[in-house]
Enzyme design. Sequence first.
Site, short mmCIF file in Angstrom:
data_model
loop_
_atom_site.label_atom_id
_atom_site.label_comp_id
_atom_site.label_asym_id
_atom_site.label_seq_id
_atom_site.Cartn_x
_atom_site.Cartn_y
_atom_site.Cartn_z
N GLY A 149 0.86 -1.18 0.00
CA GLY A 149 0.00 0.00 0.00
C GLY A 149 0.89 1.22 0.00
O GLY A 149 2.12 1.10 -0.04
N SER A 150 0.28 2.39 0.09
CA SER A 150 1.08 3.62 -0.04
C SER A 150 2.17 3.71 1.04
O SER A 150 3.27 4.16 0.76
CB SER A 150 0.17 4.85 0.00
OG SER A 150 -0.72 4.76 1.11
N GLU A 202 3.96 1.50 2.21
CA GLU A 202 5.07 0.56 1.99
C GLU A 202 5.89 0.90 0.76
O GLU A 202 6.98 0.38 0.57
CB GLU A 202 4.55 -0.89 1.86
CG GLU A 202 3.93 -1.45 3.12
CD GLU A 202 2.57 -0.83 3.42
OE1 GLU A 202 1.81 -0.59 2.46
OE2 GLU A 202 2.27 -0.55 4.59
N GLU A 243 -3.64 -10.24 2.39
CA GLU A 243 -2.57 -10.37 3.40
C GLU A 243 -2.60 -11.71 4.11
O GLU A 243 -1.56 -12.20 4.57
CB GLU A 243 -2.66 -9.23 4.41
CG GLU A 243 -2.34 -7.86 3.82
CD GLU A 243 -3.50 -7.22 3.07
OE1 GLU A 243 -4.57 -7.87 2.94
OE2 GLU A 243 -3.33 -6.08 2.59
N HIS A 247 0.23 -4.06 4.66
CA HIS A 247 -0.18 -2.67 4.59
C HIS A 247 -0.88 -2.22 5.88
O HIS A 247 -2.04 -2.56 6.11
CB HIS A 247 -1.10 -2.48 3.38
CG HIS A 247 -1.56 -1.06 3.24
ND1 HIS A 247 -0.69 0.00 3.31
CD2 HIS A 247 -2.79 -0.53 3.06
CE1 HIS A 247 -1.37 1.12 3.16
NE2 HIS A 247 -2.65 0.83 3.03
N HIS A 273 -8.44 -30.56 21.93
CA HIS A 273 -9.49 -29.87 21.17
C HIS A 273 -10.83 -30.13 21.85
O HIS A 273 -11.34 -29.29 22.55
CB HIS A 273 -9.48 -30.34 19.71
CG HIS A 273 -10.47 -29.63 18.83
ND1 HIS A 273 -10.80 -30.06 17.57
CD2 HIS A 273 -11.21 -28.53 19.05
CE1 HIS A 273 -11.70 -29.25 17.05
NE2 HIS A 273 -11.96 -28.31 17.92
N GLY A 281 -5.28 -24.37 13.78
CA GLY A 281 -6.55 -24.83 13.22
C GLY A 281 -7.27 -23.73 12.46
O GLY A 281 -8.44 -23.86 12.14
#
Length: 528
Positions: A25-26, A28, A47, A70, A281, A401
Amino acid sequence: MTTIRDLTYDLLRRNGITTIFGNPGSNELPFLQDFPSDFRYVLALHEGVAIGIADGYAQATGRAALVNLHSAAGTGNAMGGLANAWNSHSPLIVTAGQQTRAMIGIEPLLTNLDATMLPKPLVKWSYEPARAEDVPLAMSRALHMSRLPAPGPVYLSIPYDDWEKTAEPESLRLLGRTVSTAGALDPAAAAALAARLDRSTNPVIILGPDVDAARANVHAVKLAERLAAPVFVAPSAPRCPFPTTHPNFRGLLPASMSGISRLLQGHDLVLVAGAPVFRYHEYEPGPLLPAGAELIQITCDPDEASRAPMGDAVVGDVGLILAALADAVAPAERSAPQRRERPARLAPGSAPLAAERVLDLIDELAPRNAIYVNESTSTIEAMWERMNWESPGSYYFGAAGGLGFAMPASVGVQLAQPDRQVIALIGDGSANYSVTALWTAAQYNVPVVFVIMRNGTYGALRWFAGVLKADGVPGLDVPGIDFVAIGRGYGLEAVRVDTDAAFATAFTQAIRAGRPSLIEVETAWTTP
Ligand code: TZD
Ligand code: CA
C-alpha cells in the site's frame, strides 16, 4: 552515506533473506522503491495469503521469512495466519508501513493506530522505532528474535518517511553480528534422563511438530528403536515428525484428556518431544495421564514447558536432546512393539468417491517424497492412518486450526522445496478462505497440485456438532461453488472428476505437467 533503506536490505541479505512476501500500500512504497535486483518480491492478493505463503516458506526452509503488509488493515487481514504462525513457531518478520512521522499525531488515512498493540498476543515482540535511525537496530533485533527459541512471528511498524534518512555510521556494526544458541543437555543431565528412560518398563514416545522443525526425525527413530517404544504423533498435529511407515508408529493421538489417558493405559513413562502437553481440542474431562504414568516433556518453548499441567519438562534444543538421548539410553530388552494395523486400501468405487479412496490413489500415484499441505478437515484421521510419509517435512497443517493456511502455505512450501512435489489437499469449505493463493501459484508458476475435496459441506463441523450435541445448527453446507471456474479464473489448469479412473488420470497428468493445477473431486461425507 548509507540510507536506512540500503542498510536494511543489507541486513536482510546478511541474514539470508532475499525474498519478500507481501501486498503493498502507499505506506510501503518508499521501502519497496528501487527494489534491489537480487531480491524477489512475491505478490499475494490478500494479506492472509501473504502470511500463509511466508509461513509455508519459513517452515519448509527452516529459516526466517519476511512479510510486508499494509498498515492496520493489512495486518488485520493477516491475523488468522498469524495465529497459525504463532502456534507453529514459524520465524516470521512481519513489517507494516506506518504513516509519515509528521502526520501520525493527526491520525490521517492509513495511520496504524497503537500499531504495536494490533498483532498481540500472536507475536513474540512488537515494535515501532522511536526514530528513523533506530530502524536498523529494530530490524536486526526482529531477525534474531524471530528465530531464537522458541521461534515465532515478530512485528515491526515502520513510518514510511524513515527509509530515505541517513543511517548512523555506528549502526553498520549490526551487519556483522551473529547470535547463536546452545541448548544441549550437559552430560550429567543427559545421563539422568536416559537412566529414567532405562528404568521404565513400558515407555511411550509422543512427538510433535518441533521434532520435524528441528529435522530430528532420524534421532526420534533411533530413540524409539533403542527403547522398543511405540510412537504417537501429538494431538492436533501440524507436521509429521516420524515416518508413518515405521513399525513402531502408532498414529495420531486423539485430542481429548480422557481419550489420551485411555489410549496410553499401561505405559509407565510418557516422553513428549517438540509438542505442547497437550494441544487438546474436544473437552472430554478425565485423568490427564493413565494411573501410574509419569511424563517428561522436551521442548524448545519455555511457555509450553511452564503451562503444562503435568509432568516434568526440559527446555532446550529438541534435536540435540533427542540425539543425545538416543545415544545414551541402553537398548531395551523387551520386544519391539507390534506393527499397527492399517486399514486396507479401498477398492475402486463409484461416484461420489469415498474420501479414503482418493487418499489411497494419491498415496499410490504421488512421488514417494511428495509434500502434503492439508486443509481437508474431516479426513485428517484418515490421512494419518493411510498415508505413507517417510521423509522429514512431508506434512503441514495450520497449527492453530485456522482455515486459510494450506492453500497459500502450499505455495510457500513449493517455493522452498522446488525438488519435491507439493500436493495441497483442501476441503470445499476451506478452499474459500485464501483462494487468491491460486493466482500467486499461477503467476509465479509454482507447480502445486491443488486437490479440492468437494463434499458440499463443512464435514468436520457436522461431526463436531454431534460431539457437542448441538442439533439444528445452520450454515453447515457449502453448495453451489464451481472450483474449476475459480481455478481457471485465476489462471490454472483445472478439471472436475468424479470417478476413480478420471481422478487417477487427472492426478497423474497434473504431477507430470510441472505447472500449478487444480482437481475438483466429488467425495462422499466422511466421519473424522
Ligand atoms: N474459520 C476459520 C478461519 N477457521 C476455522 N477452523 C473455522 C472457521 C471452523 N471450521 C473448522 O474448524 S473445520 C471447518 C470449519 C468451517 C469445515 C471445513 O470444511 P471443509 O472440510 O469443506 O474444508 P471437510 O472435510 O468437509 O470438513
Ligand atoms: Ca467439505
